[in-house]
Design an enzyme around this catalytic site. Sequence first.
Site, mmCIF file in Angstrom:
data_model
loop_
_atom_site.group_PDB
_atom_site.id
_atom_site.type_symbol
_atom_site.label_atom_id
_atom_site.label_comp_id
_atom_site.label_asym_id
_atom_site.label_seq_id
_atom_site.Cartn_x
_atom_site.Cartn_y
_atom_site.Cartn_z
ATOM 1 N N GLU A 138 0.410 -1.218 0.387
ATOM 2 C CA GLU A 138 0.060 -0.214 -0.345
ATOM 3 C C GLU A 138 0.911 1.236 0.398
ATOM 4 O O GLU A 138 1.284 1.733 1.442
ATOM 5 C CB GLU A 138 -1.000 0.108 1.276
ATOM 6 C CG GLU A 138 -1.938 1.488 1.607
ATOM 7 C CD GLU A 138 -2.250 1.424 2.302
ATOM 8 O OE1 GLU A 138 -4.087 2.033 2.254
ATOM 9 O OE2 GLU A 138 -2.636 0.573 3.100
ATOM 10 N N GLU A 236 -12.885 1.738 3.930
ATOM 11 C CA GLU A 236 -12.464 2.112 4.913
ATOM 12 C C GLU A 236 -12.090 4.110 5.360
ATOM 13 O O GLU A 236 -11.233 4.908 4.454
ATOM 14 C CB GLU A 236 -10.920 1.922 4.242
ATOM 15 C CG GLU A 236 -9.788 2.441 5.819
ATOM 16 C CD GLU A 236 -8.113 2.068 5.364
ATOM 17 O OE1 GLU A 236 -7.562 0.759 5.615
ATOM 18 O OE2 GLU A 236 -8.065 2.545 4.264
#
Length: 256
Positions: A138, A236
Amino acid sequence: MSSKLLPSICIDAVFGNLSIDAACQEVVKANVSSIEFWSWWDKDLAALQDAVSRYDLSIACCCTRFISLVDPKLREQYLQGLAESIAIAQRLNVKTLISQVGDFIQGVPRAQQKQSLIDGLSAAAPLLEDSGITLVVEPLNELVDHQGYFLVNSDEAFDIIRQVSSPNIKVLFDIYHQQISEGHVISNILANIDYIGHFHAAGNPGRNELQFGEINYPQVFLAIKETSYKGYVGLEYWPKTDDPIIALREVSDWLD
């Protein structure tokens, strides 16, 4: 012909004030059938398994241990943590693990740290390929949320993944983070879709519901649906509305 995208709700963010069981109940109310979360090592895994089974949910992904990949002295520790995370993922029937890479080390050339990252992921590849689990790396923004983090731009992340060259190591493309870091979200996604293993989404600015802010999520999702991508979009964010279920249901419709 476009295809569906699969929503997954990050219960640590969206429902972080609730118990695991209560969070899973809310996910079902939102017409979503998958959850994800950050760390497994501080969870009651038995309670998690019970809730997932009770509400007929799947777990899209969770994180491996937060150990730096840019520091070669920590590589064996990272690999040990990954092996532990793979075992937990197999127990929970999770097919994707999220990895961050650590902060930039002052005084060490960036190219050297990038090579350490490539070498560490290359060493991790056999573990992942043997287990059938995908690791998604990420990039994060450093302007708002993660000052000092090493991996910021998606082009560098995709270059790393190409060099590692394992079908089980891809990029987690967080639309919120990449909008802050670089913009050109749709173009960057379309040019690199084969190297993306998971998406995250939140509104910007604020990291709240996708309905707020400057990102045109219906258009972003439409573009993704026209590609070969068949995986999850993890929601998220931190809700700012009184009833987060309404927004979640709308986003689920956008993905359908």
